[in-house]
Design a protein around this motif. Sequence first.
Motif, PDB file in Angstrom:
ATOM      1  N   TYR A   1       0.468  -1.063   0.009  1.00 32.28           N
ATOM      2  CA  TYR A   1      -0.175   0.265   0.100  1.00 32.28           C
ATOM      3  C   TYR A   1       1.069   1.207   0.021  1.00 32.28           C
ATOM      4  O   TYR A   1       0.391   2.179  -0.388  1.00 32.28           O
ATOM      5  CB  TYR A   1      -0.953   0.429   1.000  1.00 32.28           C
ATOM      6  CG  TYR A   1      -1.570  -1.271   1.148  1.00 32.28           C
ATOM      7  CD1 TYR A   1      -2.671  -1.496   0.485  1.00 32.28           C
ATOM      8  CD2 TYR A   1      -1.684  -2.379   1.582  1.00 32.28           C
ATOM      9  CE1 TYR A   1      -4.161  -2.240   0.416  1.00 32.28           C
ATOM     10  CE2 TYR A   1      -2.457  -3.296   1.492  1.00 32.28           C
ATOM     11  CZ  TYR A   1      -4.076  -2.836   1.055  1.00 32.28           C
ATOM     12  OH  TYR A   1      -5.102  -3.869   1.264  1.00 32.28           O
TER      13      TYR A   1
ATOM     14  N   SER B   1      -4.658  -0.119   7.162  1.00 34.39           N
ATOM     15  CA  SER B   1      -3.699   0.291   6.670  1.00 34.39           C
ATOM     16  C   SER B   1      -2.323   0.584   8.012  1.00 34.39           C
ATOM     17  O   SER B   1      -1.630   0.245   7.674  1.00 34.39           O
ATOM     18  CB  SER B   1      -3.563   1.920   6.513  1.00 34.39           C
ATOM     19  OG  SER B   1      -4.107   1.864   4.846  1.00 34.39           O
TER      20      SER B   1
ATOM     21  N   TYR C   1      -9.465   6.972  -3.352  1.00 36.66           N
ATOM     22  CA  TYR C   1     -10.562   6.286  -2.557  1.00 36.66           C
ATOM     23  C   TYR C   1     -10.631   7.413  -1.019  1.00 36.66           C
ATOM     24  O   TYR C   1     -11.467   8.096  -0.698  1.00 36.66           O
ATOM     25  CB  TYR C   1     -10.627   5.330  -1.962  1.00 36.66           C
ATOM     26  CG  TYR C   1     -11.440   3.883  -1.311  1.00 36.66           C
ATOM     27  CD1 TYR C   1     -12.506   4.459  -1.521  1.00 36.66           C
ATOM     28  CD2 TYR C   1     -11.503   3.016  -0.331  1.00 36.66           C
ATOM     29  CE1 TYR C   1     -13.785   4.379  -1.121  1.00 36.66           C
ATOM     30  CE2 TYR C   1     -12.409   3.134   0.261  1.00 36.66           C
ATOM     31  CZ  TYR C   1     -13.685   3.329   0.371  1.00 36.66           C
ATOM     32  OH  TYR C   1     -14.814   2.269   0.598  1.00 36.66           O
ATOM     33  N   LEU C   2      -9.756   7.371  -0.340  1.00 36.42           N
ATOM     34  CA  LEU C   2      -9.336   8.112   0.846  1.00 36.42           C
ATOM     35  C   LEU C   2      -9.375   9.938   0.051  1.00 36.42           C
ATOM     36  O   LEU C   2      -9.762  10.555   0.440  1.00 36.42           O
ATOM     37  CB  LEU C   2      -8.494   8.380   1.094  1.00 36.42           C
ATOM     38  CG  LEU C   2      -7.533   7.353   2.326  1.00 36.42           C
ATOM     39  CD1 LEU C   2      -6.062   7.124   2.615  1.00 36.42           C
ATOM     40  CD2 LEU C   2      -8.429   7.285   3.573  1.00 36.42           C
TER      41      LEU C   2
ATOM     42  N   PHE D   1       0.805   6.728  -0.020  1.00 37.20           N
ATOM     43  CA  PHE D   1       0.612   5.676  -0.294  1.00 37.20           C
ATOM     44  C   PHE D   1       0.926   5.650  -1.280  1.00 37.20           C
ATOM     45  O   PHE D   1       0.617   6.481  -3.088  1.00 37.20           O
ATOM     46  CB  PHE D   1      -1.054   5.792  -0.179  1.00 37.20           C
ATOM     47  CG  PHE D   1      -1.732   5.181   0.773  1.00 37.20           C
ATOM     48  CD1 PHE D   1      -2.147   3.913   1.265  1.00 37.20           C
ATOM     49  CD2 PHE D   1      -2.183   6.608   1.087  1.00 37.20           C
ATOM     50  CE1 PHE D   1      -2.423   3.779   2.378  1.00 37.20           C
ATOM     51  CE2 PHE D   1      -2.694   6.320   2.886  1.00 37.20           C
ATOM     52  CZ  PHE D   1      -2.872   4.614   2.876  1.00 37.20           C
TER      53      PHE D   1
ATOM     54  N   CYS E   1      -1.951  12.007   2.076  1.00 40.76           N
ATOM     55  CA  CYS E   1      -2.691  10.572   1.139  1.00 40.76           C
ATOM     56  C   CYS E   1      -1.617  10.170   0.259  1.00 40.76           C
ATOM     57  O   CYS E   1      -1.547   9.400  -0.218  1.00 40.76           O
ATOM     58  CB  CYS E   1      -4.321  10.780   1.305  1.00 40.76           C
ATOM     59  SG  CYS E   1      -5.061  10.568   2.692  1.00 40.76           S
TER      60      CYS E   1
ATOM     61  N   TYR F   1     -12.223  -1.863   0.524  1.00 40.68           N
ATOM     62  CA  TYR F   1     -10.992  -1.353   0.435  1.00 40.68           C
ATOM     63  C   TYR F   1     -10.557  -1.958  -0.082  1.00 40.68           C
ATOM     64  O   TYR F   1      -9.242  -1.517  -0.672  1.00 40.68           O
ATOM     65  CB  TYR F   1     -10.304  -1.179   2.040  1.00 40.68           C
ATOM     66  CG  TYR F   1      -9.235  -1.700   2.517  1.00 40.68           C
ATOM     67  CD1 TYR F   1      -8.534   0.260   2.639  1.00 40.68           C
ATOM     68  CD2 TYR F   1      -8.069  -2.226   2.919  1.00 40.68           C
ATOM     69  CE1 TYR F   1      -7.264  -0.064   2.888  1.00 40.68           C
ATOM     70  CE2 TYR F   1      -6.707  -2.651   3.027  1.00 40.68           C
ATOM     71  CZ  TYR F   1      -6.771  -0.570   2.884  1.00 40.68           C
ATOM     72  OH  TYR F   1      -5.370  -0.656   2.928  1.00 40.68           O
ATOM     73  N   ARG F   2     -10.439  -3.012  -0.793  1.00 46.01           N
ATOM     74  CA  ARG F   2      -9.781  -4.124  -1.105  1.00 46.01           C
ATOM     75  C   ARG F   2     -10.339  -4.040  -3.075  1.00 46.01           C
ATOM     76  O   ARG F   2      -9.615  -4.728  -3.830  1.00 46.01           O
ATOM     77  CB  ARG F   2     -10.185  -5.500  -1.470  1.00 46.01           C
ATOM     78  CG  ARG F   2      -9.462  -5.719   0.547  1.00 46.01           C
ATOM     79  CD  ARG F   2      -9.984  -7.561   0.482  1.00 46.01           C
ATOM     80  NE  ARG F   2      -9.643  -8.174  -0.152  1.00 46.01           N
ATOM     81  CZ  ARG F   2      -9.950  -9.588   0.350  1.00 46.01           C
ATOM     82  NH1 ARG F   2     -10.692 -10.011   0.881  1.00 46.01           N
ATOM     83  NH2 ARG F   2     -10.327 -10.571  -0.921  1.00 46.01           N
TER      84      ARG F   2
ATOM     85  N   CYS G   1      -9.901   2.635   6.505  1.00 43.97           N
ATOM     86  CA  CYS G   1      -9.019   2.585   5.608  1.00 43.97           C
ATOM     87  C   CYS G   1      -7.341   2.766   6.353  1.00 43.97           C
ATOM     88  O   CYS G   1      -6.976   1.784   6.946  1.00 43.97           O
ATOM     89  CB  CYS G   1      -8.386   3.521   4.699  1.00 43.97           C
ATOM     90  SG  CYS G   1      -9.379   3.003   2.732  1.00 43.97           S
TER      91      CYS G   1
ATOM     92  N   ASN H   1      -8.971   2.496  -5.172  1.00 40.96           N
ATOM     93  CA  ASN H   1      -7.047   2.407  -5.342  1.00 40.96           C
ATOM     94  C   ASN H   1      -7.724   3.203  -3.635  1.00 40.96           C
ATOM     95  O   ASN H   1      -8.082   4.216  -4.203  1.00 40.96           O
ATOM     96  CB  ASN H   1      -6.518   3.038  -6.723  1.00 40.96           C
ATOM     97  CG  ASN H   1      -5.163   3.830  -6.279  1.00 40.96           C
ATOM     98  OD1 ASN H   1      -5.146   5.038  -5.285  1.00 40.96           O
ATOM     99  ND2 ASN H   1      -4.598   3.716  -7.296  1.00 40.96           N
ATOM    100  N   THR H   2      -6.321   3.150  -3.345  1.00 44.75           N
ATOM    101  CA  THR H   2      -6.200   3.458  -1.950  1.00 44.75           C
ATOM    102  C   THR H   2      -6.258   4.852  -1.375  1.00 44.75           C
ATOM    103  O   THR H   2      -7.027   5.407  -1.171  1.00 44.75           O
ATOM    104  CB  THR H   2      -5.668   2.318  -0.661  1.00 44.75           C
ATOM    105  OG1 THR H   2      -5.811   1.170  -0.886  1.00 44.75           O
ATOM    106  CG2 THR H   2      -5.523   3.207   0.483  1.00 44.75           C
ATOM    107  N   ARG H   3      -5.747   5.242  -2.335  1.00 47.42           N
ATOM    108  CA  ARG H   3      -4.846   6.730  -2.630  1.00 47.42           C
ATOM    109  C   ARG H   3      -6.471   7.747  -3.230  1.00 47.42           C
ATOM    110  O   ARG H   3      -6.644   7.890  -2.144  1.00 47.42           O
ATOM    111  CB  ARG H   3      -3.739   6.766  -3.099  1.00 47.42           C
ATOM    112  CG  ARG H   3      -3.590   8.319  -3.241  1.00 47.42           C
ATOM    113  CD  ARG H   3      -1.392   8.782  -3.355  1.00 47.42           C
ATOM    114  NE  ARG H   3      -1.639   8.144  -5.212  1.00 47.42           N
ATOM    115  CZ  ARG H   3      -0.791   8.431  -6.231  1.00 47.42           C
ATOM    116  NH1 ARG H   3       0.466   9.118  -5.459  1.00 47.42           N
ATOM    117  NH2 ARG H   3      -0.379   8.675  -7.006  1.00 47.42           N
TER     118      ARG H   3
END
Length: 537
Positions: free
Chosen positions: A7, A130, A85-86, A194, A190, A77-78, A126, A81-83
Amino acid sequence: MAAQNAYFHPRFNGYTGLVRLALIFILFAGIAQFASFGIIQAHVISYYGAQPEDVTFAFQITYVGIITTLPVQFRTYRFFNTRRYLVIAFLAGILLNTGCLLTQDLVVFTALRFLTGVVTCIIAGCMLLSIFTTLPEPKRMLVGISIFFPLILAAGLIVGIGASWAVERMDWTAMYYGLIALQVLAMPLCVIVFKEKPDVKPYPLYQVDWFGAVLFMFGAAAAAFVMIYGPKRYWLNDREIRNAVVSGVIMTALFLYRQATVKRPLIHLSVFRHGKFVFAILLMVVFYGARDSINLLYGYSAGILGWSAGDIVNAGMFNVAGVVLGTLVAVKVILVKKQNLPFLLLGGFALMAYYHFWVHLHITPDLSFAQISIPVFLQGLSCGLLFVPITVFCMASIPQTTGMTGIVVCTYARFAATLNSISGFNTLQLNYNQRHRENLSGNFAAGNELLSQRLEFYKSFFMSKGYSQGETTGLSNALVAKSAGVQSQLLTIREIFYLLGMCMAATVIVLIGFAVVSKIKTAKVERLIDRKIISEA
């Protein structure tokens, strides 16, 4: 480090501590909007011209958004795209805070608060996952939760410091500018921390039980409506309460049926087949129900002692200190030996009982800041000793194949306990206050010597200050009535804290019995194993 690289940007390889600090700040920026009104609730009530229960419902509907989104969040969350998403979540949070800043319609405010709960859950979920990836596997759950819980509790008071500063110098809505500033700061962080593309396999969103989440949302909202408005509307005597009860029961039944039948449920109902897990959830409900009594102490400080929001925040810092100390002790003891967990539970509930009995015995109309700090610290210390052990107990009582069901059910228990404490404390205060007022009214009968002496004292005082005969009589009667109201409230708080103290003492006795029975069962199993080994030899 491999889990971290899935991540986080490679530039942070070898800087795990720095990553954790960044994650904690992002988490704080996300949950600050959830925990931002507790200290200044009276200002919010005045601003919207609403009843206290209306604003309480608007606050609790935020938690409905959180617990509705949480099991879904562990799947999304899976996928996303985490970045991105946040960043999108923080942008949505900025828009929601702007909407809350501009609206003066309570219905719109309530809807925005629900969506704020959804955004808060996305960010907090998240960050929780993380933070887990930065910790060694054996300590992941224990240390991760021990970081998460104190920060959530401290966030309310830290935001309260800014909120109390704002309400003393400007309109309370200026607090939204501070929340927006936090979110603006969190977004570039973020992007920096990430990866642009995390190294994880996406989880298909069609496998998420979206319909089940909708059913749960309506059921939880109906439960909140019933528990918050019920005491003031005489429960089932009110048509809206009856309709909400029927709707809530139907939605909850449909949700549970769906979870039992769909292939990929939001929660695995099989966890309730484990007796230890059910027992741990009951402990969680008891713990959170008793923990919320601290709000009565804060209310006493504001209503009877006349403290400002800043004074209450300062006292609350003793509570945070207690939570941090208790959590550190609990984590250290569990890491040394997990078998010490029952002793932590016993010690925590015993300290919680002592806190309630202390308030019952010592509360007066003129406690000082130093005196109030004692029970506030003790309550925080007991919470720190209890939260992590109870959560670990919950998670250790179910198979790992159930995924995050344990954490989700713990949040459900937290919500249920909060609603129960709101409803219970309101009902108890209404009943006890009414009873004590009726008892005290006997002292107001004509010819009562104590009443006559008190009235004469007040009249002499006001006459010496130059007030007229009519003004003196009116002011004297008003002071006597106020004194009776304060006395009635103090007696009510004493009775509630005594009742909770007895509940905590009963919980300690139950825990001792549970420990004894568990030890007997373990010894019996060991003897059977020994006999089997001897017979085979």
